[in-house]
Design a protein around this motif. Sequence first.
Motif, PDB file in Angstrom:
ATOM      1  N   MET A   1       0.830  -1.187   0.000  1.00 46.47           N
ATOM      2  CA  MET A   1       0.000   0.000   0.000  1.00 46.47           C
ATOM      3  C   MET A   1       0.875   1.251   0.000  1.00 46.47           C
ATOM      4  SD  MET A   1      -3.220   0.653   2.526  1.00 46.47           S
ATOM      5  CE  MET A   1      -3.660  -1.063   2.256  1.00 46.47           C
ATOM      6  N   ALA A   2       0.691   2.086  -1.003  1.00 51.87           N
ATOM      7  CA  ALA A   2       1.436   3.348  -1.073  1.00 51.87           C
ATOM      8  C   ALA A   2       0.592   4.443  -0.439  1.00 51.87           C
ATOM      9  CB  ALA A   2       1.754   3.695  -2.521  1.00 51.87           C
ATOM     10  N   ASP A   3       1.088   5.000   0.683  1.00 50.46           N
ATOM     11  CA  ASP A   3       0.355   6.061   1.374  1.00 50.46           C
ATOM     12  C   ASP A   3       1.362   6.954   2.079  1.00 50.46           C
ATOM     13  OD1 ASP A   3      -1.187   7.203   3.906  1.00 50.46           O
ATOM     14  OD2 ASP A   3      -2.700   6.617   2.430  1.00 50.46           O
ATOM     15  N   ARG A   4       1.053   8.230   2.122  1.00 49.48           N
ATOM     16  CA  ARG A   4       1.986   9.188   2.720  1.00 49.48           C
ATOM     17  C   ARG A   4       2.323   8.802   4.157  1.00 49.48           C
ATOM     18  NH1 ARG A   4       0.873  12.996   6.123  1.00 49.48           N
ATOM     19  NH2 ARG A   4      -1.354  12.826   5.672  1.00 49.48           N
ATOM     20  N   ARG A   5       1.307   8.371   4.909  1.00 48.51           N
ATOM     21  CA  ARG A   5       1.526   8.039   6.314  1.00 48.51           C
ATOM     22  C   ARG A   5       2.416   6.806   6.488  1.00 48.51           C
ATOM     23  NH1 ARG A   5      -4.814   8.605   7.402  1.00 48.51           N
ATOM     24  NH2 ARG A   5      -4.688   8.048   5.210  1.00 48.51           N
ATOM     25  N   LEU A   6       2.423   5.949   5.485  1.00 44.80           N
ATOM     26  CA  LEU A   6       3.231   4.737   5.586  1.00 44.80           C
ATOM     27  C   LEU A   6       4.691   4.980   5.238  1.00 44.80           C
ATOM     28  CD1 LEU A   6       0.798   2.110   4.004  1.00 44.80           C
ATOM     29  CD2 LEU A   6       1.041   2.785   6.393  1.00 44.80           C
ATOM     30  N   SER A   7       4.973   6.101   4.604  1.00 46.30           N
ATOM     31  CA  SER A   7       6.350   6.409   4.218  1.00 46.30           C
ATOM     32  C   SER A   7       7.030   7.380   5.180  1.00 46.30           C
ATOM     33  CB  SER A   7       6.374   6.989   2.801  1.00 46.30           C
ATOM     34  OG  SER A   7       5.603   8.176   2.735  1.00 46.30           O
ATOM     35  N   GLU A   8       6.249   8.079   5.996  1.00 40.32           N
ATOM     36  CA  GLU A   8       6.845   9.059   6.915  1.00 40.32           C
ATOM     37  C   GLU A   8       7.385   8.374   8.166  1.00 40.32           C
ATOM     38  OE1 GLU A   8       4.214  12.214   7.826  1.00 40.32           O
ATOM     39  OE2 GLU A   8       3.985  12.871   5.734  1.00 40.32           O
ATOM     40  N   GLU A   9       8.552   8.805   8.603  1.00 41.61           N
ATOM     41  CA  GLU A   9       9.191   8.208   9.780  1.00 41.61           C
ATOM     42  C   GLU A   9       8.489   8.591  11.076  1.00 41.61           C
ATOM     43  OE1 GLU A   9      13.302   9.113   9.861  1.00 41.61           O
ATOM     44  OE2 GLU A   9      13.764   8.096   7.973  1.00 41.61           O
ATOM     45  N   SER A  10       7.697   9.659  11.054  1.00 41.42           N
ATOM     46  CA  SER A  10       7.027  10.111  12.274  1.00 41.42           C
ATOM     47  C   SER A  10       5.944   9.136  12.733  1.00 41.42           C
ATOM     48  CB  SER A  10       6.401  11.501  12.051  1.00 41.42           C
ATOM     49  OG  SER A  10       5.493  11.458  10.958  1.00 41.42           O
ATOM     50  N   PHE A  11       5.489   8.285  11.835  1.00 37.09           N
ATOM     51  CA  PHE A  11       4.474   7.300  12.206  1.00 37.09           C
ATOM     52  C   PHE A  11       5.158   5.997  12.606  1.00 37.09           C
ATOM     53  CE2 PHE A  11       2.141  10.241   9.517  1.00 37.09           C
ATOM     54  CZ  PHE A  11       0.977  10.422  10.256  1.00 37.09           C
ATOM     55  N   SER A  12       4.703   5.432  13.709  1.00 39.72           N
ATOM     56  CA  SER A  12       5.322   4.215  14.243  1.00 39.72           C
ATOM     57  C   SER A  12       4.980   3.003  13.382  1.00 39.72           C
ATOM     58  CB  SER A  12       4.825   3.972  15.672  1.00 39.72           C
ATOM     59  OG  SER A  12       3.447   3.642  15.652  1.00 39.72           O
ATOM     60  N   PRO A  13       5.804   1.937  13.474  1.00 40.01           N
ATOM     61  CA  PRO A  13       5.486   0.686  12.762  1.00 40.01           C
ATOM     62  C   PRO A  13       4.114   0.135  13.158  1.00 40.01           C
ATOM     63  CG  PRO A  13       7.752   0.656  13.529  1.00 40.01           C
ATOM     64  CD  PRO A  13       7.117   1.874  14.136  1.00 40.01           C
ATOM     65  N   CYS A  14       3.741   0.339  14.439  1.00 38.68           N
ATOM     66  CA  CYS A  14       2.437  -0.116  14.916  1.00 38.68           C
ATOM     67  C   CYS A  14       1.318   0.616  14.169  1.00 38.68           C
ATOM     68  CB  CYS A  14       2.324   0.149  16.419  1.00 38.68           C
ATOM     69  SG  CYS A  14       0.694  -0.208  17.115  1.00 38.68           S
ATOM     70  N   TYR A  15       1.473   1.929  14.017  1.00 33.63           N
ATOM     71  CA  TYR A  15       0.475   2.743  13.297  1.00 33.63           C
ATOM     72  C   TYR A  15       0.346   2.266  11.851  1.00 33.63           C
ATOM     73  CZ  TYR A  15      -1.952   6.904  11.572  1.00 33.63           C
ATOM     74  OH  TYR A  15      -2.870   7.757  11.003  1.00 33.63           O
ATOM     75  N   LYS A  16       1.479   2.052  11.201  1.00 37.90           N
ATOM     76  CA  LYS A  16       1.464   1.656   9.789  1.00 37.90           C
ATOM     77  C   LYS A  16       0.818   0.283   9.594  1.00 37.90           C
ATOM     78  CE  LYS A  16       5.647   4.339   8.859  1.00 37.90           C
ATOM     79  NZ  LYS A  16       7.089   4.293   8.486  1.00 37.90           N
ATOM     80  N   ALA A  17       1.140  -0.666  10.494  1.00 37.14           N
ATOM     81  CA  ALA A  17       0.581  -2.010  10.371  1.00 37.14           C
ATOM     82  C   ALA A  17      -0.928  -2.000  10.604  1.00 37.14           C
ATOM     83  CB  ALA A  17       1.258  -2.944  11.367  1.00 37.14           C
ATOM     84  N   LEU A  18      -1.380  -1.263  11.618  1.00 33.17           N
ATOM     85  CA  LEU A  18      -2.816  -1.191  11.895  1.00 33.17           C
ATOM     86  C   LEU A  18      -3.557  -0.434  10.799  1.00 33.17           C
ATOM     87  CD1 LEU A  18      -2.831  -0.533  15.753  1.00 33.17           C
ATOM     88  CD2 LEU A  18      -3.444  -2.631  14.547  1.00 33.17           C
ATOM     89  N   PHE A  19      -2.903   0.564  10.200  1.00 29.53           N
ATOM     90  CA  PHE A  19      -3.519   1.307   9.098  1.00 29.53           C
ATOM     91  C   PHE A  19      -3.797   0.362   7.919  1.00 29.53           C
ATOM     92  CE2 PHE A  19      -3.186   3.640   5.121  1.00 29.53           C
ATOM     93  CZ  PHE A  19      -4.091   4.676   5.319  1.00 29.53           C
ATOM     94  N   THR A  20      -2.807  -0.469   7.572  1.00 29.21           N
ATOM     95  CA  THR A  20      -2.971  -1.412   6.467  1.00 29.21           C
ATOM     96  C   THR A  20      -4.064  -2.433   6.770  1.00 29.21           C
ATOM     97  OG1 THR A  20      -0.640  -1.167   5.843  1.00 29.21           O
ATOM     98  CG2 THR A  20      -1.790  -3.127   5.052  1.00 29.21           C
ATOM     99  N   SER A  21      -4.042  -2.985   7.993  1.00 28.84           N
ATOM    100  CA  SER A  21      -5.052  -3.974   8.375  1.00 28.84           C
ATOM    101  C   SER A  21      -6.451  -3.375   8.360  1.00 28.84           C
ATOM    102  CB  SER A  21      -4.745  -4.546   9.763  1.00 28.84           C
ATOM    103  OG  SER A  21      -3.514  -5.224   9.761  1.00 28.84           O
ATOM    104  N   SER A  22      -6.553  -2.126   8.789  1.00 30.90           N
ATOM    105  CA  SER A  22      -7.850  -1.453   8.823  1.00 30.90           C
ATOM    106  C   SER A  22      -8.427  -1.271   7.419  1.00 30.90           C
ATOM    107  CB  SER A  22      -7.703  -0.082   9.503  1.00 30.90           C
ATOM    108  OG  SER A  22      -8.925   0.624   9.464  1.00 30.90           O
ATOM    109  N   VAL A  23      -7.572  -0.899   6.468  1.00 34.22           N
ATOM    110  CA  VAL A  23      -8.028  -0.719   5.082  1.00 34.22           C
ATOM    111  C   VAL A  23      -8.500  -2.059   4.509  1.00 34.22           C
ATOM    112  CG1 VAL A  23      -7.295  -0.146   2.734  1.00 34.22           C
ATOM    113  CG2 VAL A  23      -6.594   1.302   4.647  1.00 34.22           C
ATOM    114  N   LEU A  24      -7.721  -3.112   4.730  1.00 35.62           N
ATOM    115  CA  LEU A  24      -8.075  -4.436   4.195  1.00 35.62           C
ATOM    116  C   LEU A  24      -9.364  -4.963   4.832  1.00 35.62           C
ATOM    117  CD1 LEU A  24      -4.571  -6.165   3.989  1.00 35.62           C
ATOM    118  CD2 LEU A  24      -5.790  -4.889   2.230  1.00 35.62           C
ATOM    119  N   TRP A  25      -9.591  -4.626   6.102  1.00 33.70           N
ATOM    120  CA  TRP A  25     -10.828  -5.060   6.762  1.00 33.70           C
ATOM    121  C   TRP A  25     -12.036  -4.312   6.202  1.00 33.70           C
ATOM    122  CZ3 TRP A  25     -13.209  -2.490  11.412  1.00 33.70           C
ATOM    123  CH2 TRP A  25     -14.360  -3.179  11.819  1.00 33.70           C
ATOM    124  N   LYS A  26     -11.912  -3.009   6.081  1.00 32.71           N
ATOM    125  CA  LYS A  26     -13.027  -2.208   5.559  1.00 32.71           C
ATOM    126  C   LYS A  26     -13.364  -2.580   4.121  1.00 32.71           C
ATOM    127  CE  LYS A  26     -12.141   1.778   8.543  1.00 32.71           C
ATOM    128  NZ  LYS A  26     -11.620   3.175   8.616  1.00 32.71           N
TER     129      LYS A  26
END
Length: 379
Positions: A278-303
């Motif tokens: 998944m290409a997303d600005r939040r997934l490429s920025e270092e300010s977001f934690s690995p936990c945030y990025k993983a949950l963001f991806t899982s949330s999109v796939l669930w929805k």
Amino acid sequence: MLRKVWNTLRFGDAHTKRFLIGVGALGILSIGFLITAMVTFSPLFWLGTVVTVLLTVALAKDAKLAVIKDNKERESMSEEELREEQARKTEEKKRKKESGKRKNSAGAVQETAEVREEREKEDAREFDGDALANMTEEKLKRLFVRYKVKQEHVPVVIDLCVPEHVKQAPGFAWVEGGRLKILIIEDAPRMIERPLSALQVMEVERGISVRASNEYAKLRDTDWMKKYFTPYLPRYQKKEVGGRTVLLKNLYVLDGELKFSSPSVRELKTLFSFRIEMADRRLSEESFSPCYKALFTSSVLWKDGILNLKEYQQEVEQVLLSLAAQDISYQEFDNTLSAVINAGLLPAQYREFAHRKREERINPVPDGKEKKKKRNKQK
């Protein structure tokens, strides 16, 4: 003489070789009949022995002449000429073999063209130029037979594939011979395919703005196909932009050009393995934690229906267990949880689960006390 026979078998022409092998086989058969006749005393085998022996003797004279003639022709040749003759024969065999392969290949192409032409005639008679509108259960069964659709197939919806001129069309996908094959149902059925080696990664195109009236208009106008494929249409999300409501969808892209609806992805996962990127600005920025990025991806796939509720919960718990296992301060741990909860990526009740797992890691309970605690709870 034996040496001459051996030389003929090695260097002689094909006709002489076959003749010698035939005479030899007949001689072996004679011996077999003789042994069997002596053991069984059967008149039938004695008769067989006499016949085969007479044939062997008669043919042996011709075989001897053939061997002598073959060797005389070769004796007049120098060693260099013999090598050239052998090389010529080897090359001739190779050319015949390659020629046979080309003929078989050409025949296969011709057969495929004939099969395709026959299929098109059948499709024209069956659907009258509109397979979507005229599809029925019986016609679909006959269509599967014509296109040799495997029993292990799944329904899919291709939103767009520019190179194949496909736009918002349903179809049936299966895997065969290391290739993904898809029978597309449009005005006329047709099949497209791709090698699985090119389908290792599925990319996600998020937030594509659409107009509801333009989405799958032709498919929605057909009764049978509409009923069958409605569950595989894209999942739409509404978003307020500049005071108006915008309809958005996500598409999942294989091979850079095959764009599937989100429910189709779950079906494709049953056929072969691929990873979703998944290409997303939040997934490429270092300010977001690995936990945030993983949950963001899982949330999109669930929805989008690619993960069901149980799979989504398992993904969430796995991410939180990984977070609890990290050697970070309590403040950083709690701030990370607050960030993902406030962003809507994690239900608030999971905060307690994450803290409990972190506490169990930092202050593990001895086995004996743990068992005693469980017994007290049961009482």
